[in-house]
Every structure is written in C-alpha cells, then in structure tokens.
Design a protein around this motif. Structure first.
Motif, short mmCIF file in Angstrom:
data_model
loop_
_atom_site.label_atom_id
_atom_site.label_comp_id
_atom_site.label_asym_id
_atom_site.label_seq_id
_atom_site.Cartn_x
_atom_site.Cartn_y
_atom_site.Cartn_z
N LYS A 166 4.44 -5.54 16.85
CA LYS A 166 3.74 -5.53 15.56
C LYS A 166 4.74 -5.39 14.41
O LYS A 166 4.62 -6.08 13.39
CB LYS A 166 2.73 -4.39 15.53
CG LYS A 166 1.90 -4.33 14.26
CD LYS A 166 0.88 -3.19 14.33
CE LYS A 166 0.04 -3.13 13.05
NZ LYS A 166 -0.95 -2.02 13.11
N PHE A 225 5.54 -8.36 11.80
CA PHE A 225 5.25 -8.11 10.39
C PHE A 225 6.36 -8.67 9.51
O PHE A 225 6.11 -9.43 8.57
CB PHE A 225 5.06 -6.63 10.12
CG PHE A 225 4.98 -6.29 8.65
CD1 PHE A 225 3.84 -6.58 7.93
CD2 PHE A 225 6.07 -5.73 7.99
CE1 PHE A 225 3.77 -6.31 6.56
CE2 PHE A 225 6.01 -5.45 6.64
CZ PHE A 225 4.86 -5.74 5.93
N ALA A 237 3.34 -1.50 -2.89
CA ALA A 237 3.18 -1.98 -1.52
C ALA A 237 4.36 -2.86 -1.13
O ALA A 237 4.89 -2.75 -0.02
CB ALA A 237 1.87 -2.74 -1.38
N GLU A 262 4.70 1.52 9.39
CA GLU A 262 3.47 2.06 9.95
C GLU A 262 2.73 2.93 8.94
O GLU A 262 2.28 4.04 9.25
CB GLU A 262 3.79 2.84 11.22
CG GLU A 262 4.41 1.95 12.30
CD GLU A 262 4.72 2.68 13.58
OE1 GLU A 262 4.11 2.38 14.61
OE2 GLU A 262 5.59 3.58 13.54
N TRP A 300 -3.87 2.96 5.95
CA TRP A 300 -4.72 1.88 5.49
C TRP A 300 -4.52 1.55 4.02
O TRP A 300 -4.60 0.40 3.61
CB TRP A 300 -6.19 2.22 5.75
CG TRP A 300 -7.15 1.22 5.20
CD1 TRP A 300 -8.11 1.42 4.23
CD2 TRP A 300 -7.27 -0.17 5.56
NE1 TRP A 300 -8.78 0.26 3.98
CE2 TRP A 300 -8.30 -0.73 4.78
CE3 TRP A 300 -6.59 -0.98 6.47
CZ2 TRP A 300 -8.66 -2.07 4.88
CZ3 TRP A 300 -6.96 -2.31 6.57
CH2 TRP A 300 -7.99 -2.83 5.79
N LEU A 350 -1.85 1.37 2.41
CA LEU A 350 -0.75 0.41 2.29
C LEU A 350 -1.12 -0.92 2.93
O LEU A 350 -0.88 -1.98 2.35
CB LEU A 350 0.51 0.98 2.96
CG LEU A 350 1.71 0.05 3.07
CD1 LEU A 350 2.15 -0.45 1.70
CD2 LEU A 350 2.87 0.75 3.78
N ARG A 351 -1.73 -0.87 4.10
CA ARG A 351 -2.01 -2.10 4.84
C ARG A 351 -2.94 -3.05 4.09
O ARG A 351 -2.70 -4.25 4.05
CB ARG A 351 -2.61 -1.77 6.22
CG ARG A 351 -1.63 -1.10 7.17
CD ARG A 351 -2.10 -1.21 8.61
NE ARG A 351 -3.42 -0.64 8.81
CZ ARG A 351 -3.66 0.63 9.09
NH1 ARG A 351 -2.65 1.49 9.17
NH2 ARG A 351 -4.89 1.08 9.28
N TRP A 352 -4.00 -2.51 3.44
CA TRP A 352 -4.93 -3.43 2.78
C TRP A 352 -4.28 -4.07 1.56
O TRP A 352 -4.57 -5.22 1.23
CB TRP A 352 -6.24 -2.74 2.43
CG TRP A 352 -6.27 -1.84 1.21
CD1 TRP A 352 -6.25 -0.49 1.18
CD2 TRP A 352 -6.37 -2.26 -0.17
NE1 TRP A 352 -6.32 -0.02 -0.11
CE2 TRP A 352 -6.40 -1.09 -0.95
CE3 TRP A 352 -6.43 -3.50 -0.81
CZ2 TRP A 352 -6.47 -1.12 -2.34
CZ3 TRP A 352 -6.51 -3.53 -2.20
CH2 TRP A 352 -6.54 -2.35 -2.95
N LEU A 395 -1.10 -4.89 1.32
CA LEU A 395 -0.25 -5.97 1.80
C LEU A 395 -1.07 -7.18 2.21
O LEU A 395 -0.69 -8.33 1.94
CB LEU A 395 0.60 -5.47 2.98
CG LEU A 395 1.66 -4.43 2.61
CD1 LEU A 395 2.35 -3.91 3.86
CD2 LEU A 395 2.68 -5.02 1.64
N LYS A 396 -2.22 -6.97 2.85
CA LYS A 396 -3.11 -8.08 3.20
C LYS A 396 -3.58 -8.79 1.92
O LYS A 396 -3.65 -10.03 1.86
CB LYS A 396 -4.30 -7.57 4.00
CG LYS A 396 -3.96 -7.10 5.41
CD LYS A 396 -5.20 -6.59 6.11
CE LYS A 396 -4.89 -6.09 7.52
NZ LYS A 396 -4.50 -7.17 8.42
#
Length: 434
Positions: A344, A348, A377, A387, A390, A392-394, A396-397
C-alpha cells in the motif's frame, strides 16, 4: 561447510538492511548481515524525509547522525524550468506532519553510520560477502554465500530479510520482477561546489526543477557541496547522442532556473549515470522471507521516498520476525499484514509519481489553494506520512479528483512549460566545466 545458525539473516546493509538488523539486534535476536560491498561506498539518494527522523530515534542512531553534521532540511521547493512559477513546502507548516524537519545526507557517510550502528547494536555485520542463493524449507532457510576470499559458506537461519536493493536477489531468483511499462528513466548526476542557493532557512532545501518530461534535482550536502542530477527518458538520452556531460549541459541551457544556479558551479569528480527503471515484485514475502526497500520495489525518485520506504519496511519486517520467533513459527497473519502495508505504501507513491508527470497535476501542485487544507495534505506526502488518519486520506483522494477535473475544466490557470518547438541548443564551452 555449514556455519552456526542465526535467528535471521539480512541480505544487504543499506538503509533498509541496517534498519531491520538494528531493530532485531536491539531486541536480543541473533542476526547476521551479509553486505557485498565495503563501506563507505558511493550511493545516490541523498534527500531524506521528515518521517525518517522518527525511525532514527527508534533505532537509537539519531545522536550519531547529528554528530556527523548533516544539513538540516526544513522544506522542499518545486519550480518550472523556465522560471515562470515555483512553490515552497515548509514541513513544520503541514498540519498532518508529525516531524518538522529532515536531513540531507551524503550517502557514503550516512550509510556507513547506519552500518556501524547496526554492528554496535549487536548485529554480526560482514562486508565483502555475496549471497549466491537461498533455499527455504519448513524448518528454516539455507543461505549460500561467498566470502571476501571467494570461498563458499552456508548458513542456516530461521528467517531471511532481503534488503539487496535493486539487485533484487530473491525477487530475481523467483522471477517476480514486474517492470513499469513506460518509466524507463536514466539519471546523470554529480557533486558540485559554488551552486547558487537561497538565503536563510531555505538554503538547505531540496529543489526540484521540472521541465516538460524530465526534471533536475538540487540537493545541498554541506555548506560547500551540492548534488545535482537530471532524470530523463533513457530513449531520449540515447537519441540525443554525445557524452553524459554534453547532454547534461544541453538541458541546463534549456532551464533558466538551473542555469542560473549553476553559473558559477564547479564539478567535483566525474559525472555518473544510473538507470532508474521502476519495478515492483509480485510478492513481498515468502514462507520465511520478507523483502524490504528496493528489494520489494523501486520507483522514480522524484519525491525522495526511497530511503524512508526502505527503513520503514525494514522496521516492520523486524517486528514480524520478532513475533514469529516468539511463536516458534512464521506468523502467516503478520506476514500478510506486512505484505499489505508495504504494498500500500509503495503503490501510494507509485500513484503520486504517475500523476507527477502529467500537466494537470503540476498545475495544481505548483499553484496551491488553501482549500480544505489541501496544501497540508500534499505537504504530508512530501514528509513521508504514509499511514495518516482519515482526515489526511480523504484530502489526498480529493486532491487526485481535482487533478482529473483540471484536465477538462481548468480549476487553476494553465502553466507555460518550455515550448516544444524549442530546439536543443549546441553544447556551450561551459560543458567542459560540467
């Protein structure tokens, strides 16, 4: 001849191997490291990420690195080669970053510090040894190696960690390597003095200068020495003809920003070249095997993630081996978790690099808007925050969604890359200096 057995054998003592060996040795495990070269030795990959600092602390090696006097790195700059636009990311300003700074390193010294620390931590580190082949059975792994005198010896170990880098020893042994279909790059690089730098804190920033389909790096290694490199498609390099120095100078002439920084520069030693063919192995684990760093996969070094990914995966591999040793058998669940986490993380950055070579990505990247903390981000990506939660992850998406939209409906102004019609200039007399 079969020698004494070990809890684990690590192939290679670059950053990934030294990380794995140090964590295992500090946990009281009997670990052998076989490194084919004699340190110190030259290596490329000199710009580190802030998240490396956490690993250095956990390893107990940070005091030795601080004593080595490596420059502190507070940010990274990205510019277009024509000088029309650029932006600076300051790590401590990133809302999702755990570490505020990193270091720039000369790899010969840096890798040697890590090797000596692994040895001081209790690992049996042997230089000048080449691993020939490995055979795994239900009870352990047989490793055949050649010592510095050319004699063959065999070792019996419970677990094997492959940190052989792009040599990819076990991956090649099992024919696992998958090449990227289009990323076939070549880097021309060298060390220079008197390279122009910014004043103040930005003096030690990594500077990335992007041309249409290639890029330069400028990495301060000390107050006097700077690493400068050009990454270009291998086919284009071959078609250009001429020596590496001539081709290097041709593209300096086409980049006003790089040309300005190098106008008073003097090269220290010869220019070097290396192929940067991106790949990954179809599997990162075996029954008693874990692959770390470039022995799992290698990608275009634009975001300087290589050393961090190697040491991060080395730490996770050591944890999986420690727990498996405590159970007296390989823990399939832990090995599967290692495979998932490392793949992962690698994929990424693979995805980020794929986007980096597109114009819409660069247009958004170089013209950040404070929209839902998206600059933070992106800053986290540059810091190595693989890692994050959420929050941060959303973001980046969402950023990558905006990249797709930018291609059809401009959200920020289009940028003027170097015109395609510009002809490659003849090499100037300055090429002799380069």
């Amino acid at each position: 001849m079969t020698t004494d057995s070990y809890d684990a054998l690590v192939i290679g003592c670059g950053p990934g191997g030294s990380s794995a060996a140090t964590f295992l040795a500090r946990a009281g495990k009997r670990v052998l490291v076989l490194e084919k070269e004699i340190f110190p030795r030259f290596h490329i990959g000199e710009s580190l990420l802030p998240c490396n600092m956490t690993i250095f602390r956990d390893m107990g090696v940070l005091p030795a690195l601080q004593a080595a006097g490596f420059p502190r790195k507070f940010g990274a700059q990205f510019e277009l080669g024509n000088g029309s636009i650029g932006t600076r990311f300051v790590f401590r300003q990133g809302k999702f970053n755990r570490e505020p700074e990193a270091i720039q390193v000369e790899r010969a010294t840096f890798d040697h510090v890590l090797l000596k620390h692994a040895r001081a931590s209790g690992a049996d580190v042997r230089e000048g040894w080449s691993v020939i082949k490995t055979i795994t059975d239900k009870a352990g792994v047989n490793v055949e190696a050649r010592d510095p005198d050319g004699k063959t010896q065999n070792f019996r170990v419970a677990f094997l960690i492959d940190a052989s880098g792009r040599g990819n020893l076990t991956g090649n042994q099992e024919n696992l390597r998958e090449m990227h279909p289009t990323w076939k790059k070549l880097a021309v690089f060298g060390h220079f003095e008197n390279v122009g730098r910014d004043s103040g804190e930005a003096n030690t920033d990594t500077v990335i200068v992007r041309l249409e389909n290639k890029w330069f790096w400028i990495i301060p290694l000390s107050a006097e020495k700077t690493s400068v490199g050009l990454v270009v498609d291998k086919d284009e390099f071959v078609k250009a003809g001429g020596s590496p120095g001539e081709i290097f100078q041709q593209w300096i002439e086409r980049s006003p920003r790089v040309k300005e920084r190098l106008k008073n520069a003097r090269r220290l030693g010869d220019l070097q070249t290396t192929t940067d063919f991106s790949y990954y192995n179809r599997k990162f684990t075996g029954d008693r095997l874990l692959r770390v760093g470039d022995a799992a996969g290698f990608m275009d070094p634009i975001f300087s993630a290589g050393v961090f990914l190697a040491m991060w995966s080395g730490k996770i591999a050591a944890e999986a081996v420690q727990k498996s040793l405590a159970q007296g058998r390989p823990d399939r669940r832990l090995f599967a978790s290692y495979e998932k986490r490392v793949r992962k993380g690698l994929m990424f950055y693979w995805h980020v690099v794929e986007n980096y070579y597109t114009t819409p990505f660069m247009e958004l990247f170089l013209q950040p808007r404070n929209h839902h903390d998206l600059p933070s981000a992106v800053n986290a990506v540059l810091a190595g925050e693989l890692e994050g939660g959420w929050s941060l992850r959303w973001r980046l998406k969402y950023f990558f969604l905006l990249v797709k939209l930018q291609k059809r409906w401009p959200l920020v102004p289009h940028l003027p890359f170097l015109p395609r019609s510009t002809r490659t200039p003849k090499t100037s007399a300055a090429a002799a200096k380069i």
